[in-house]
Design an enzyme around this catalytic site. Structure first.
Site, mmCIF file in Angstrom:
data_model
loop_
_atom_site.group_PDB
_atom_site.id
_atom_site.type_symbol
_atom_site.label_atom_id
_atom_site.label_comp_id
_atom_site.label_asym_id
_atom_site.label_seq_id
_atom_site.Cartn_x
_atom_site.Cartn_y
_atom_site.Cartn_z
ATOM 1 N N CYS A 111 5.444 24.304 -25.378
ATOM 2 C CA CYS A 111 4.987 25.842 -25.749
ATOM 3 C C CYS A 111 5.487 26.261 -25.981
ATOM 4 O O CYS A 111 4.849 27.944 -26.424
ATOM 5 C CB CYS A 111 5.109 26.272 -23.695
ATOM 6 N N HIS A 252 3.308 33.408 -24.285
ATOM 7 C CA HIS A 252 2.783 31.878 -24.275
ATOM 8 C C HIS A 252 1.620 31.710 -22.683
ATOM 9 O O HIS A 252 2.654 32.694 -21.566
ATOM 10 C CB HIS A 252 3.624 31.066 -23.839
ATOM 11 N N ASN A 282 -3.575 26.499 -18.771
ATOM 12 C CA ASN A 282 -1.732 26.444 -20.195
ATOM 13 C C ASN A 282 -2.406 25.651 -21.333
ATOM 14 O O ASN A 282 -2.284 24.307 -20.769
ATOM 15 C CB ASN A 282 -0.617 26.279 -19.395
HETATM 16 O O1 UT7 Z 1 3.772 27.074 -20.153
HETATM 17 C C1 UT7 Z 1 5.837 26.177 -19.649
HETATM 18 C C2 UT7 Z 1 5.900 25.344 -18.677
HETATM 19 N N1 UT7 Z 1 5.204 25.574 -17.492
HETATM 20 C C3 UT7 Z 1 4.589 27.090 -16.414
HETATM 21 O O2 UT7 Z 1 5.807 28.409 -16.457
HETATM 22 C C4 UT7 Z 1 4.879 26.901 -14.873
HETATM 23 C C5 UT7 Z 1 5.928 28.185 -14.351
HETATM 24 N N2 UT7 Z 1 5.930 27.771 -12.637
HETATM 25 C C6 UT7 Z 1 4.510 27.868 -11.747
HETATM 26 O O3 UT7 Z 1 3.387 28.762 -12.977
HETATM 27 C C7 UT7 Z 1 4.750 28.083 -10.662
HETATM 28 O O4 UT7 Z 1 6.074 27.618 -10.323
HETATM 29 C C8 UT7 Z 1 3.633 27.040 -10.508
HETATM 30 C C9 UT7 Z 1 2.333 27.850 -10.354
HETATM 31 C C10 UT7 Z 1 3.530 25.814 -10.897
HETATM 32 C C11 UT7 Z 1 3.965 26.919 -8.318
HETATM 33 O O5 UT7 Z 1 3.833 28.598 -8.062
HETATM 34 P P1 UT7 Z 1 5.370 28.580 -6.844
HETATM 35 O O6 UT7 Z 1 4.219 30.129 -6.160
HETATM 36 O O7 UT7 Z 1 6.228 28.050 -7.395
HETATM 37 O O8 UT7 Z 1 4.491 27.549 -5.924
HETATM 38 P P2 UT7 Z 1 5.942 26.342 -5.225
HETATM 39 O O9 UT7 Z 1 5.888 25.254 -5.845
HETATM 40 O O10 UT7 Z 1 6.870 26.850 -4.489
HETATM 41 O O11 UT7 Z 1 4.899 26.051 -4.064
HETATM 42 C C12 UT7 Z 1 4.643 26.181 -2.951
HETATM 43 C C13 UT7 Z 1 3.546 25.752 -1.763
HETATM 44 C C14 UT7 Z 1 4.272 24.760 -1.518
HETATM 45 O O12 UT7 Z 1 3.603 23.909 -0.453
HETATM 46 P P3 UT7 Z 1 4.754 24.182 0.816
HETATM 47 O O13 UT7 Z 1 6.019 23.830 0.528
HETATM 48 O O14 UT7 Z 1 5.245 25.643 0.529
HETATM 49 O O15 UT7 Z 1 3.702 24.000 2.147
HETATM 50 C C15 UT7 Z 1 3.533 23.600 -1.914
HETATM 51 O O16 UT7 Z 1 3.595 22.243 -1.697
HETATM 52 O O17 UT7 Z 1 2.350 25.616 -2.890
HETATM 53 C C16 UT7 Z 1 2.480 24.688 -2.621
HETATM 54 N N3 UT7 Z 1 0.938 23.686 -3.823
HETATM 55 C C17 UT7 Z 1 -0.226 23.896 -3.499
HETATM 56 N N4 UT7 Z 1 -0.769 24.250 -2.136
HETATM 57 C C18 UT7 Z 1 -2.264 24.009 -3.359
HETATM 58 C C19 UT7 Z 1 2.077 23.684 -4.713
HETATM 59 N N5 UT7 Z 1 0.825 22.838 -5.833
HETATM 60 C C20 UT7 Z 1 -0.661 23.250 -5.338
HETATM 61 C C21 UT7 Z 1 -1.887 23.389 -5.417
HETATM 62 N N6 UT7 Z 1 -2.691 23.642 -4.573
HETATM 63 N N7 UT7 Z 1 -1.835 22.856 -6.623
#
Ligand code: UT7
Length: 325
Positions: A111, A252, A282
């Site tokens: 990225c 980005h 993204n």
């Molecule tokens: O391009 C550079 C590379 N990437 C990035 O910049 C990404 C950076 N990270 C992020 O954007 C965020 O961390 C994410 C969007 C990937 C995830 O968001 P988050 O607020 O950090 O969520 P999380 O990983 O803490 O997950 C929260 C909950 C979890 O469930 P529990 O454990 O709270 O029950 C996940 O299992 O959301 C769940 N979850 C989902 N639920 C519905 C994870 N993915 C999904 C989904 N739909 N797609």
């Protein structure tokens, strides 16, 4: 000498997958994706290749600038998802656009790739080595994600963007770039097996699954929110500028919350942080040039405006540039 943007172009494949389409494949919802990321839909390749999209974006940038492709000295292509390891994508684009004189090579920094390619172009120009440089970011992230993994497949999209830089008299851009290989495990994708899924042994299937994008989302999120403001402040500090002196912060496009958090930390007006990740998701190395092209075609830039470009991602890597329109 400094490189001035004299043309921009972009290409997004016409096939669109919205959040509801993804909710049919994995356990997710439109609401979750919108709230956590800001993404609503993404463009996904069908027949197109990464090089094809790069070529289309390049042609649009060249056409807008009214440049003869034979004037181009160098093509820099940022990609981590080209359909070939070699020939490099820059050479594929050279062939498509007839830039016979140009040298070309790819830059692979996920990225962060486009900002690093832009900085490399500016460095060549300010050193007086090249005058006309085409900088491209193009990615087919849909080939890199595990479509059964809801934590990653909802995030990414495909597309390409390009800018054509021409040398002018002027002060070189301010730029900075960093890497932290020790934290590389937070975001990985391995080289692919060349066999089809059906032909793989059990072990190969396991490692093939691991070859898709694996990400510790929270670690990458925290890293981005810390490092982007830091590098932007570093550049502004070198020029004795404040955030109020900058017209646009083009970050980005990974997650709306990352952009908002960076703006907040910088104490800058969020209206100066354009976003289009609702439409594209993204697109990794393509996100910044796609956004530049959209803004340019909407007439949002004026000559002399100060623009900060900032990228971050796998490596881990992060880079920024303070440039003028
Ligand atoms: O391009 C550079 C590379 N990437 C990035 O910049 C990404 C950076 N990270 C992020 O954007 C965020 O961390 C994410 C969007 C990937 C995830 O968001 P988050 O607020 O950090 O969520 P999380 O990983 O803490 O997950 C929260 C909950 C979890 O469930 P529990 O454990 O709270 O029950 C996940 O299992 O959301 C769940 N979850 C989902 N639920 C519905 C994870 N993915 C999904 C989904 N739909 N797609």
């Amino acid at each position: 000498m400094v490189g001035k943007i004299c043309g921009t172009g972009s290409y997004a494949p016409p096939h669109i997958m919205d959040n509801n389409d993804l909710a049919k494949i994995v356990d997710t919802s439109d609401e979750w994706i919108r709230e956590r990321t800001g993404i609503v839909r993404r463009h996904v390749i069908q027949e197109e290749t990464t090089s094809y999209m790069a070529g289309q974006a390049a042609m649009r940038a060249i056409e807008q600038s009214g440049t003869d492709p034979e004037e181009i000295d160098l093509i820099l292509a940022a990609t981590s998802s080209s359909e070939t390891v070699f020939p490099c994508m820059a050479c594929e684009v050279q062939k498509m656009i007839g830039a016979k004189r140009a040298a070309g090579f790819d830059i692979n920094a996920a990225c962060t790739g486009f900002v690093l390619a832009y900085n490399t172009a500016q460095a060549y120009i300010s050193a007086g080595i090249y005058r006309t440089v085409l900088v491209i970011g193009a990615e087919s992230m849909s080939n890199m994600v595990d479509w059964t993994d809801r934590s990653t497949c909802i995030l990414f999209g495909d597309g390409a963007g390009a800018v054509l830089l021409k040398a002018e008299e002027g002060t070189p851009c301010r730029m900075a770039a960093y890497s932290d290989g020790k934290k590389g495990e937070a975001l990985t994708a391995l080289s692919r097996h060349r066999k089809g899924w059906e032909e793989l042994t059990g072990e190969e299937k396991k490692s093939d699954k691991e070859s898709y994008i694996q990400m510790d989302g929270q670690a990458v999120f925290k890293f981005a929110v810390r490092k982007v403001p830091e590098i932007v402040e570093e550049l502004l500090g070198q020029e004795n500028l404040g955030v109020e002196d900058v017209d646009w912060f083009i970050l980005h496009q990974a997650n709306r919350r990352i952009v908002e958090a960076a703006a907040k930390r910088l104490k800058a007006d969020i209206a100066k942080f354009p976003m289009n990740l609702d439409e594209y998701g993204n697109t990794s190395g393509a996100s910044i040039p796609i956004l530049l092209d959209e803004m340019n075609r909407k007439g949002m830039f004026e000559r002399g405006q100060k623009i900060v470009l900032a990228g971050f991602g796998a490596g881990l890597t992060w880079a920024a540039c303070l440039t003028e329109w």
